[in-house]
Design an enzyme around this catalytic site. Structure first.
Site, short mmCIF file in Angstrom:
data_model
loop_
_atom_site.label_atom_id
_atom_site.label_comp_id
_atom_site.label_asym_id
_atom_site.label_seq_id
_atom_site.Cartn_x
_atom_site.Cartn_y
_atom_site.Cartn_z
CG LEU A 1 -2.72 10.26 2.98
CD1 LEU A 1 -3.36 11.59 3.36
CD2 LEU A 1 -1.88 9.72 4.13
NE ARG A 2 -2.26 2.92 -1.93
CZ ARG A 2 -1.77 2.85 -3.16
NH1 ARG A 2 -2.17 3.71 -4.07
NH2 ARG A 2 -0.89 1.93 -3.48
CG ASP B 1 7.32 7.35 -3.67
OD1 ASP B 1 7.75 6.52 -4.48
OD2 ASP B 1 6.36 8.09 -3.91
#
Lengths: 428, 316, 163
Positions: free
Chosen positions: A66-67, A308
């Protein structure tokens, strides 16, 4: 109070209970209350017309980056959670390689709180196995588990000291925690960017031999025999690796594994003329490896198929292949790519969907991925016959990096429910 | 997968990125054109006006005085304007991306880019990004390709041996890291050479190298038997002592070209080396300076071949 | 269209040129048709200085438009151009662009004393201020058609028209 929802006229496919039939679904108070006939006195606040559509459990994705925190210029929680529900994903596990990594309870707490407030897909954080993912010092696994971590992992960071790996597994086993590991020997993979084979030789790209994965799988399996730790092997990429897991399962070892959906379709040749969108870890390997992965998913050796999901900004891809950042976007392509594989393998829809729903839920140890009475109201309604063209504009994720640009894929999500409420509806 | 990025819509050459996948006619055309340029250097005015008004930018991200100089000479002999950019010391170290550098230079009306980069695929990236009337020449990208070197090696072989159809060509040394070897192998196969051999220890041969169309030898004596052409590859200093090789001495013992090993090839075999040579490592001085060595003529041919490539690209 | 006999024209050119050829005169033929003609003239006129040949592909003015010519031959001038009287030979003089390119190329070899031009056929329609001092015949050729010189296996020269 969540509304009472009647999903009418759809084809209900619930792999866990082996249902694949025309059956209405009734959701209330955040849960599935009935399938088939309406419960007595049920009055719907909202009816979803699902004629011609599949009504399936919301997808459970074992790996989606999700950064946040730290990489907000690549993507944000908002954009990626919207991408998740647009892709029919209602539960996702996020790896610990954020910046800073998820090795402190405070960070985990912040992430889960942010995710909950957005009220979109459910986020299950995977905690760091070692502090800062550096492979030296254990993290406070019990503390992290109390704050919501469902398992512990190194993401793509290696542990080169096998003594540390052994002790980490022992420690996790003490508490019954699962450890998720991507099998790769960092020395054998050093400097490599593509599968070490004929294609990399032709392109002059430094190679990562299949040995890098199989040597690591062998080591990990031996450690599992010694410690009894529940280990989940992430992102298998080699035929040999699948064979080793098949043998380990037959032996009765507590091992599960997954594959990224991209690896079911692409091989090293898809790098073409140095397309950095095909730069991923683990690399796309030979056609033979890909075929073995496909067979592994079909026969259940590989428990789950995940996205991924790894958003990468275009600047980091518009560089020479070896300098580009690896990773591909995946949340919105997980279902279509899995359906495409299932069609090609001629499998019944329920078998295909099992790898995206009840099986990953089992690996995670959560109540999800099924639609029995009392199940969480996490539903994905999609049109199996519709196709969509993969373009940057069609993706809601900030990660537009995909080797599938221009492809037409089957399976368009029409509506996604999380906790019994509609969180995504496609514009007609 | 997209069409060959080196060819324009009419099937003509618009970039030279790699020899792999090029039709035989295009390679032959380049070699034939190079022949006519060889005579230009013997005249009073060593120039032809073909590329007058055209700007050639030498973009060298990897240092190389000799290759850059031959490209510069070739471009100037075609009357082009040449700008040399040694990026390793300027913008890249300031963090400017490869494509930003190229864009800035395009804004200065660059017509042709000659690019050398440490990463495989760099020239392809630039070509993908180039404008419709810009041409990219790959002067070496990582381990992948060095097409003008492959062409000049093919030119040299054709000059001395006339036909490829009956030749046995042996390429010796560090094939794993060599873009020169890969390009030459492609050229030889496209031109119909029946017997292309690679000779080296297992550690210096890339995985699946046979699929490039070569026979593999670990024993240099067997590999040189009856060879018409021997191409010695340079062994980089960093590779001489480490996990790939134990020492330069041991390498020379098994894989260095000494007079007694040379005697196993045909008596009229020619010895080539893309340079610069490590005397005493991959090749003994007596062989490098001997009658069978064509190492110096290779350099002259290099200028003519590069002139041919630039003039064909410039007119497409 | 009725074409004149190339052999007759050639003999006529020989007659015109003979009084003007000295032991020092250099002859240069322009590939391909001009080269064949030059070989014949060089032999018949008994030149002392060896024959030079020019391929003007690298000096053409249509490079940007049409690219490099398919088959390029090497130019070869086996004598010193500096201070010499030169005789340039071509088969068909048309727009004058070929002769312009040939002269530019000759000047890259050195500085000739004079250059004169001999052409088998002058078909007019000049686009540059170029003229030939020795001409076999003047001929009007239909617009858009190319007039070419052929040489058969026995060395016999003939003219033909291409579409």
């Amino acid at each position: 109070m969540t509304p009472r929802i009647h999903i009418r006229g759809g084809r209900l496919v619930d792999p866990k209970s082996e249902v694949d039939a025309k059956r209405d679904l009734y959701v209330a108070d955040g849960r599935v209350v009935a399938a088939g006939a309406a419960p007595d006195g049920f009055r719907a606040d909202h009816t979803i017309e699902a004629a011609g559509l599949v009504v399936a459990p919301g997808l459970v994705d074992l790996a989606a980056r999700l950064r946040e925190p730290g990489f907000e210029y690549k993507a944000t929680l908002e954009s990626e959670m919207l991408a998740a529900v647009a892709g029919g994903v209602t539960s996702l596990a996020c790896p610990p390689d954020t910046d800073p990594p998820l090795d402190e309870p405070g960070l985990v707490e912040m992430l889960t709180r942010r995710a909950r407030s957005l009220n979109l897909a459910k986020v299950y954080p995977v905690g760091a196995l070692t502090a800062k993912l550096e492979g030296e010092r254990l993290t406070e696994m019990a503390e992290l588990a109390d704050h919501g971590c469902v398992a512990f992992s190194q993401a793509n960071a290696p542990i080169t000291d096998t003594q540390v790996l052994w002790r980490a597994l022992q420690y996790a086993a003490t508490f019954g925690f699962a450890v998720w590991l991507r099998p790769q020997d960092s020395y054998l993979a050093k400097n490599g960017v593509a599968h070490d084979g004929e294609f990399a030789t032709r392109l002059g790209l430094p190679g990562i031999p299949a040995l890098a994965e199989t040597v690591a799988v062998g080591t990990i399996l031996q450690l599992v025999r010694a410690t009894g730790t529940r280990v989940h092997l992430c992102r298998l990429s080699t035929a040999e690796g699948v064979a080793m897991v098949r043998a380990a399962k037959r032996e009765g070892l507590p091992v599960t594994c997954d594959v990224a959906v991209h690896h079911l379709h692409l091989s090293d040749m898809d790098i073409g003329y140095f397309d950095s969108h095909a730069h991923v870890v683990p690399p796309f390997r030979s056609g033979r490896d890909r075929d073995a992965l496909r067979a592994g998913v079909a026969d259940g050796t590989i428990d789950a198929v995940c996205s991924d999901h790894t958003p990468v900004d275009e600047d980091a891809k518009q560089t020479p292949f070896g300098e580009s950042e690896p990773g591909a976007t995946g949340l919105e392509l997980l279902l279509p790519l899995a359906l495409k594989w299932g069609e090609e393998a001629r499998l019944p829809l329920a078998r295909t969907l099992a790898r995206l729903t009840c099986e990953p839920a089992r690996v995670l140890g959560i109540d999800a991925g099924h639609l029995g009475v009392g199940a969480p109201g996490d539903v994905c309604v999609f049109d199996p016959g519709a196709h969509f063209k993969v373009t940057a504009g069609a993706l809601r994720s900030q990660g537009k990096n995909t080797p599938y640009l221009g492809y037409e894929l089957p399976g368009v999500v029409r509506c996604t429910l999380v906790r019994g409420d509609v969180r995504f509806e496609a514009r007609s | 997968m997209s069409a060959n990025p080196q060819l324009n819509a009419k099937g003509g050459l618009t970039h030279l990125l790699t020899l792999e996948g090029l039709p035989r006619e295009i390679i032959t055309h380049i070699l034939d054109t190079a022949t006519s340029f060889v005579g230009v250097t013997e005249r009073e005015v060593k120039k032809v006006p073909l590329l007058r008004g055209i700007s050639v930018f030498n973009l060298f991200f990897e240092n190389s005085t000799r290759t850059r100089t031959t490209f510069e000479i070739a471009a100037k002999r075609l009357s082009a304007d040449v700008i040399n950019l040694n990026i390793s010391t300027s913008s890249a170290s300031k963090g400017e991306s490869l494509l930003d550098t190229v864009d800035n230079l395009s804004a200065m009306h660059a017509d042709m880019f000659v690019v050398r980069h440490a990463q495989s695929g760099a020239a392809h990236l630039i070509a993908r990004h180039a404008g419709p009337y810009q041409h990219v020449i790959n002067a070496g990208d990582g381990r992948h390709a060095h097409p003008t070197q492959g062409l000049l090696d093919a030119y040299t072989i054709r000059h001395y041996k006339k036909e490829f159809s009956g030749l046995a060509v042996a390429i010796v040394g560090d094939i794993l890291h060599s873009r020169v070897a890969r390009s030459l192998i492609h050229a030889l196969n496209i031109l119909g050479t029946p017997d292309v051999r690679v000779i080296g220890p297992q550690t210096l041969l890339p995985t699946g190298v046979e699929s490039l169309g070569v026979r593999v030898f670990h024993d240099m004596r067997k590999g040189l038997a009856g060879a018409d052409v021997i191409v010695m590859l340079r062994l980089q200093n960093e590779r001489m002592r480490g996990p790939l090789l134990p020492s330069a001495q041991e390498f020379n013992k098994s894989y260095g070209l000494t007079p007694d090993k040379l005697a196993l090839a045909k008596p009229d075999a020619i010895v080539m080396h893309p340079g610069p040579m490590n005397r005493g490592v991959e090749i003994d001085s007596s062989v490098a300076d001997g009658v069978q060595s064509v190492i110096l003529p290779q350099v002259t041919f290099g200028i003519a071949v590069r002139m041919a490539v630039m003039s064909i690209l410039g007119g497409s | 269209m009725q074409l004149p006999d190339a052999e007759t024209l050639c003999a006529d050119l020989v007659r015109q040129l003979r009084p003007h050829v000295t032991p020092e005169t250099g002859m240069v033929g322009i590939h391909t048709g001009g080269a064949w003609l030059a070989e014949r003239l060089h032999q018949e006129l008994g030149f002392v200085v060896p024959l030079g040949m020019l391929d003007i592909s690298f000096y053409r003015d249509d490079y940007r438009k049409s690219g490099l010519h398919k088959s390029v031959r090497a130019s070869k001038i086996p004598f010193d151009v500096n201070g010499r009287h030169l005789l340039l030979v071509d088969d068909v003089l048309y727009t004058g662009r070929t002769v312009r390119a040939a002269m530019n190329e000759l000047f890259d070899y050195g500085r000739p004393e004079t250059i004169q031009l001999a052409a088998l056929v002058d078909r007019g329609e000049r686009q540059l201020p170029i003229c030939a001092q020795y001409v076999g015949t003047n001929l009007t050729v239909p617009k858009g058609r190319m007039l070419r010189l052929d040489r058969d296996a026995s060395g016999r020269l003939t003219l033909r028209i291409d579409a």
